[in-house]
Design a protein around this motif. Structure first.
Motif, PDB file in Angstrom:
ATOM      1  N   GLY A 142       3.935  23.112  52.866  1.00 29.44           N
ATOM      2  CA  GLY A 142       4.382  23.971  53.948  1.00 29.44           C
ATOM      3  C   GLY A 142       3.752  25.341  53.900  1.00 29.44           C
ATOM      4  N   VAL A 143       4.486  26.313  54.399  1.00 31.31           N
ATOM      5  CA  VAL A 143       4.026  27.695  54.491  1.00 31.31           C
ATOM      6  C   VAL A 143       4.919  28.558  53.615  1.00 31.31           C
ATOM      7  N   ARG A 144       4.303  29.185  52.622  1.00 29.99           N
ATOM      8  CA  ARG A 144       5.047  30.044  51.687  1.00 29.99           C
ATOM      9  C   ARG A 144       4.621  31.492  51.885  1.00 29.99           C
ATOM     10  N   ARG A 145       5.598  32.344  52.147  1.00 28.61           N
ATOM     11  CA  ARG A 145       5.314  33.758  52.360  1.00 28.61           C
ATOM     12  C   ARG A 145       6.403  34.611  51.695  1.00 28.61           C
ATOM     13  N   THR A 146       6.060  35.839  51.383  1.00 28.41           N
ATOM     14  CA  THR A 146       7.041  36.816  50.927  1.00 28.41           C
ATOM     15  C   THR A 146       7.288  37.790  52.073  1.00 28.41           C
ATOM     16  N   THR A 147       8.509  37.819  52.557  1.00 31.23           N
ATOM     17  CA  THR A 147       8.873  38.656  53.704  1.00 31.23           C
ATOM     18  C   THR A 147      10.112  39.475  53.342  1.00 31.23           C
ATOM     19  N   PRO A 148      10.449  40.471  54.163  1.00 30.81           N
ATOM     20  CA  PRO A 148      11.638  41.278  53.862  1.00 30.81           C
ATOM     21  C   PRO A 148      12.927  40.476  53.814  1.00 30.81           C
ATOM     22  N   TYR A 149      12.944  39.288  54.401  1.00 31.64           N
ATOM     23  CA  TYR A 149      14.131  38.445  54.390  1.00 31.64           C
ATOM     24  C   TYR A 149      13.684  36.995  54.565  1.00 31.64           C
ATOM     25  N   GLY A 150      14.544  36.049  54.159  1.00 27.04           N
ATOM     26  CA  GLY A 150      14.160  34.642  54.167  1.00 27.04           C
ATOM     27  C   GLY A 150      13.772  34.123  55.531  1.00 27.04           C
ATOM     28  N   ALA A 151      14.490  34.566  56.570  1.00 25.20           N
ATOM     29  CA  ALA A 151      14.197  34.081  57.919  1.00 25.20           C
ATOM     30  C   ALA A 151      12.841  34.559  58.421  1.00 25.20           C
ATOM     31  N   GLY A 152      12.232  35.487  57.697  1.00 23.92           N
ATOM     32  CA  GLY A 152      10.921  35.972  58.107  1.00 23.92           C
ATOM     33  C   GLY A 152       9.870  34.875  58.095  1.00 23.92           C
ATOM     34  N   THR A 153       9.955  33.970  57.119  1.00 19.00           N
ATOM     35  CA  THR A 153       8.999  32.864  57.065  1.00 19.00           C
ATOM     36  C   THR A 153       9.256  31.881  58.202  1.00 19.00           C
ATOM     37  N   TRP A 154      10.523  31.664  58.532  1.00 16.93           N
ATOM     38  CA  TRP A 154      10.837  30.811  59.676  1.00 16.93           C
ATOM     39  C   TRP A 154      10.271  31.404  60.962  1.00 16.93           C
ATOM     40  N   ALA A 155      10.349  32.723  61.108  1.00 19.15           N
ATOM     41  CA  ALA A 155       9.808  33.370  62.308  1.00 19.15           C
ATOM     42  C   ALA A 155       8.305  33.137  62.416  1.00 19.15           C
ATOM     43  N   ILE A 156       7.631  33.123  61.268  1.00 19.78           N
ATOM     44  CA  ILE A 156       6.175  32.892  61.261  1.00 19.78           C
ATOM     45  C   ILE A 156       5.852  31.484  61.735  1.00 19.78           C
ATOM     46  N   VAL A 157       6.488  30.470  61.139  1.00 22.38           N
ATOM     47  CA  VAL A 157       6.112  29.087  61.461  1.00 22.38           C
ATOM     48  C   VAL A 157       6.520  28.699  62.885  1.00 22.38           C
ATOM     49  N   LYS A 158       7.535  29.377  63.419  1.00 20.96           N
ATOM     50  CA  LYS A 158       7.978  29.055  64.775  1.00 20.96           C
ATOM     51  C   LYS A 158       7.158  29.773  65.844  1.00 20.96           C
ATOM     52  N   SER A 159       6.364  30.769  65.429  1.00 22.40           N
ATOM     53  CA  SER A 159       5.630  31.558  66.422  1.00 22.40           C
ATOM     54  C   SER A 159       4.120  31.344  66.385  1.00 22.40           C
ATOM     55  N   ASP A 160       3.584  30.815  65.282  1.00 19.56           N
ATOM     56  CA  ASP A 160       2.123  30.713  65.172  1.00 19.56           C
ATOM     57  C   ASP A 160       1.590  29.282  65.320  1.00 19.56           C
TER      58      ASP A 160
END
Length: 280
Positions: A142-160
């Motif tokens: 999948g897609v692993r990222r470090t963001t200010p909050y956990g939902a930040g990675t969900w925002a990435i995969v749902k938008s790109d």
């Protein structure tokens, strides 16, 4: 030693070292777990990161020294981990709303954060259902990222477009959320993933779980009612302190069976890799 005692010993250690270096290894020794596991539990239980708690306590103690001593501001700043008067001034004003120099010159209002302590308060009215699972090794991609909050990675995969691409590859959208740990600034190392039995895929991250024992809980309810957060809170505050299990340090998983914002409904399985506690 039970979990509550360990948490309070860890808070004692932090309090005793507000003017020095806080050793992560010592906290690990006190808690009997990895530092990232401790940070994650602390944030889920208290609602703030460990680093933010330490920052607040240091600036609270610094304000008291400013009020009650005639020590130089720079000396107090350095005691509490600030390398310059300017850096201390910025942090102090962000918390208290005034400059450090104003504390001695005027009757100002300051913010006070108490030392944190933990107590167990379980009424035993609401039951918690859980399942013990023994799983063989398995892999996720999948897609692993470090963001200010956990939902930040969900925002990435749902938008790109990532969610659509993984569906083409695996047959379904991302449904697993792996939490690897929290940074000192409260950021979350998080991965949106699916289980995968094939070879690694270019441009996608992968993680291999070893054979492990897992606890599975269910969070079924509404999104706006903070059902998922509430179940996590009960796991960390009620179940784990009184059970024979502790988190093993492997990434926890949230399996999103249903997450429908239109109908305000969720069904999320929480998978926690565990080991049995040992007395010390």
């Amino acid at each position: 030693m039970d979990w509550v005692s360990r948490m309070n010993r860890a808070m004692d250690y932090v309090e005793d070292n507000l003017t020095g270096e806080i050793d992560k290894d010592e906290i690990c020794r006190i808690m009997g777990c990895s530092f990232s596991a401790f940070q994650g539990s602390f944030s889920q239980i208290t609602g703030i990161s460990l680093s933010e708690y330490i920052r607040r306590r240091r600036l609270t103690c610094a304000s008291q020294e400013l009020q009650n001593t005639d020590r130089r501001i720079i000396d107090i700043a350095m005691d509490y981990g600030y390398s310059s008067a300017d850096a201390f001034c910025v942090a102090f004003k962000r918390l208290h709303g005034v400059n450090p120099s104003s504390v001695r010159d005027n009757a100002v209002t300051l913010t006070f954060y108490c030392r944190m302590s933990f107590a167990l308060n379980i009424e035993g009215v609401d039951r918690m259902n859980y399942t013990i699972m023994e799983r063989a090794p398995f892999k996720v991609i999948g897609v692993r990222r470090t963001t200010p909050y956990g939902a930040g990675t969900w925002a990435i995969v749902k938008s790109d477009g990532s969610n659509e691409r993984i569906k083409e590859l695996s047959g379904h959208f991302y449904d697993l959320g792996l939490c690897f740990g929290f940074g000192e600034d409260g950021s979350n190392d998080y991965m949106c993933a699916v289980e995968w039995t094939g070879e690694n895929v270019e441009n996608l991250d992968s993680y291999q779980y070893p054979a492990a024992v897992w606890l599975k809980f269910e969070a079924i309810g509404t999104i706006t009612g903070q059902t998922l957060t509430s179940v996590w809170h009960r796991i960390n505050n009620e179940f784990l302190p009184q059970s024979k299990y502790k988190k093993s340090g492997l990434p926890t998983i949230e399996k999103f069976v249903v997450w429908d914002e239109a109908s305000d409904s969720c069904n999320v399985e929480i998978w926690i890799p565990v080991t049995e506690k040992t007395d010390e």
